[in-house]
Design a protein around this motif. Structure first.
Motif, mmCIF file in Angstrom:
data_model
loop_
_atom_site.group_PDB
_atom_site.id
_atom_site.type_symbol
_atom_site.label_atom_id
_atom_site.label_comp_id
_atom_site.label_asym_id
_atom_site.label_seq_id
_atom_site.Cartn_x
_atom_site.Cartn_y
_atom_site.Cartn_z
ATOM 1 N N GLY A 49 0.813 -1.206 0.000
ATOM 2 C CA GLY A 49 0.000 0.000 0.000
ATOM 3 C C GLY A 49 0.845 1.253 0.000
ATOM 4 N N LEU A 50 0.191 2.354 -0.307
ATOM 5 C CA LEU A 50 0.816 3.677 -0.310
ATOM 6 C C LEU A 50 -0.198 4.653 0.258
ATOM 7 N N LEU A 51 0.169 5.309 1.341
ATOM 8 C CA LEU A 51 -0.676 6.310 1.990
ATOM 9 C C LEU A 51 -0.047 7.684 1.803
ATOM 10 N N TYR A 52 -0.885 8.717 1.713
ATOM 11 C CA TYR A 52 -0.360 10.075 1.565
ATOM 12 C C TYR A 52 -1.316 11.077 2.196
ATOM 13 N N ARG A 53 -0.767 12.248 2.518
ATOM 14 C CA ARG A 53 -1.543 13.354 3.086
ATOM 15 C C ARG A 53 -2.046 14.256 1.964
ATOM 16 N N PRO A 54 -3.324 14.184 1.604
ATOM 17 C CA PRO A 54 -3.837 14.989 0.492
ATOM 18 C C PRO A 54 -3.865 16.481 0.775
ATOM 19 N N ASP A 55 -3.795 16.870 2.055
ATOM 20 C CA ASP A 55 -3.745 18.289 2.391
ATOM 21 C C ASP A 55 -2.325 18.849 2.256
ATOM 22 N N ARG A 56 -1.345 17.979 2.027
ATOM 23 C CA ARG A 56 0.051 18.412 1.924
ATOM 24 C C ARG A 56 0.698 18.103 0.577
ATOM 25 N N MET A 57 0.059 17.247 -0.226
ATOM 26 C CA MET A 57 0.641 16.908 -1.529
ATOM 27 C C MET A 57 -0.428 16.376 -2.464
ATOM 28 N N ALA A 58 -0.113 16.423 -3.741
ATOM 29 C CA ALA A 58 -0.985 15.824 -4.745
ATOM 30 C C ALA A 58 -0.873 14.308 -4.649
ATOM 31 N N LYS A 59 -1.866 13.610 -5.139
ATOM 32 C CA LYS A 59 -1.854 12.149 -5.136
ATOM 33 C C LYS A 59 -0.620 11.677 -5.906
ATOM 34 N N ILE A 67 -4.562 9.660 3.663
ATOM 35 C CA ILE A 67 -4.610 9.567 5.119
ATOM 36 C C ILE A 67 -5.610 10.627 5.582
ATOM 37 N N ARG A 68 -6.661 10.179 6.247
ATOM 38 C CA ARG A 68 -7.716 11.079 6.701
ATOM 39 C C ARG A 68 -7.548 11.408 8.175
ATOM 40 N N PRO A 69 -8.152 12.502 8.617
ATOM 41 C CA PRO A 69 -8.170 12.751 10.068
ATOM 42 C C PRO A 69 -8.782 11.538 10.767
ATOM 43 N N GLY A 70 -8.168 11.099 11.833
ATOM 44 C CA GLY A 70 -8.670 9.945 12.573
ATOM 45 C C GLY A 70 -8.105 8.609 12.130
ATOM 46 N N ASP A 71 -7.259 8.580 11.101
ATOM 47 C CA ASP A 71 -6.618 7.324 10.701
ATOM 48 C C ASP A 71 -5.483 7.003 11.670
ATOM 49 N N LEU A 72 -5.496 5.786 12.168
ATOM 50 C CA LEU A 72 -4.513 5.328 13.153
ATOM 51 C C LEU A 72 -3.979 3.968 12.718
ATOM 52 N N PRO A 102 5.906 16.074 9.356
ATOM 53 C CA PRO A 102 5.740 15.478 8.019
ATOM 54 C C PRO A 102 6.205 14.025 7.896
ATOM 55 N N LEU A 103 6.519 13.355 9.007
ATOM 56 C CA LEU A 103 7.104 12.015 8.957
ATOM 57 C C LEU A 103 6.277 11.037 8.121
ATOM 58 N N TYR A 104 4.967 11.082 8.247
ATOM 59 C CA TYR A 104 4.097 10.146 7.526
ATOM 60 C C TYR A 104 3.290 10.827 6.423
ATOM 61 N N ASP A 105 3.803 11.872 5.836
ATOM 62 C CA ASP A 105 3.090 12.506 4.722
ATOM 63 C C ASP A 105 2.976 11.562 3.532
ATOM 64 N N LEU A 106 3.958 10.678 3.393
ATOM 65 C CA LEU A 106 3.973 9.664 2.339
ATOM 66 C C LEU A 106 4.516 8.385 2.963
ATOM 67 N N VAL A 107 3.745 7.303 2.894
ATOM 68 C CA VAL A 107 4.115 6.055 3.568
ATOM 69 C C VAL A 107 3.873 4.880 2.633
ATOM 70 N N LEU A 108 4.915 4.100 2.398
ATOM 71 C CA LEU A 108 4.774 2.819 1.711
ATOM 72 C C LEU A 108 4.605 1.751 2.789
ATOM 73 N N LEU A 109 3.595 0.909 2.643
ATOM 74 C CA LEU A 109 3.301 -0.149 3.606
ATOM 75 C C LEU A 109 3.884 -1.464 3.109
ATOM 76 N N THR A 110 4.477 -2.221 4.017
ATOM 77 C CA THR A 110 4.948 -3.560 3.666
ATOM 78 C C THR A 110 4.024 -4.604 4.295
ATOM 79 N N ASP A 111 4.215 -5.840 3.898
ATOM 80 C CA ASP A 111 3.385 -6.917 4.442
ATOM 81 C C ASP A 111 4.005 -7.557 5.683
#
Length: 168
Positions: A49-59, A67-72, A102-111
């Motif tokens: 997976g790939l998560l990103y902050r849409p309020d800080r960057m384009a997709k 990543i939405r408010p309240g995502d944990l 900004p640590l998790y503005d862009l996150v690649l998820l591993t399995d």
């Protein structure tokens, strides 16, 4: 291993014919990864997976999820949602994915230990931005922000993260 694999080396992460400087967990590379040890686990891990902050960057890619408010992320080995994305309010131990820094503005998820988590084996191993060069993570792999963006754009379905046992 193929050029499409992300291969951790002593020089950095080898991917697509170049080396990318990175940081690893404060516990070093571990064969016996456990929750809270700060280790980066040995193995061949798929990118899931790939998560990103849409309020800080384009997709960043067509497969990225905002990543939405309240995502944990649950890191409570006693709970059934251990090592899964959850939503607030969540009364068990967790890590906020939407952070002030900004640590998790862009996150690649591993399995790693996912989707069927073994309790205590350690929660998620992410690829995310580093705090600063040489500063260790809690077990994840950290990159310079512009490098992380470039890597995310080069990831393909078959891309894997390879952490060799020879680094222990």
């Amino acid at each position: 291993m193929t050029p499409a694999d992300l291969v951790l080396t002593r020089r950095g992460l080898r991917f697509m014919g170049r080396y990318w400087p990175c940081t690893i967990g404060r516990g070093g590379v571990r064969m016996d990864k456990r929750e809270g040890d700060g280790g980066t686990p040995v193995g061949v891990h798929r990118i899931v997976g790939l998560l990103y902050r849409p309020d800080r960057m384009a997709k960043p890619t067509d497969w990225a999820v905002p990543i939405r408010p309240g995502d944990l992320w649950s890191d409570d080995p006693r709970h059934e949602d251990y090592n899964m994305m959850v939503r607030a309010p969540y009364p068990h131990s967790h890590e906020a994915l939407r952070r002030a820094d900004p640590l998790y503005d862009l996150v690649l998820l591993t399995d790693w230990n996912w989707p069927y988590a073994v309790k205590g084996r350690g929660s998620a191993i992410f690829l995310h931005r580093w705090r600063r060069p040489g500063f260790p993570t809690e077990g994840c792999i950290g990159f310079r922000p512009d490098h992380l963006h470039r890597i995310a754009g080069l990831i393909r379905y078959e891309t894997r993260l390879v952490v060799p046992a020879s680094l222990t």
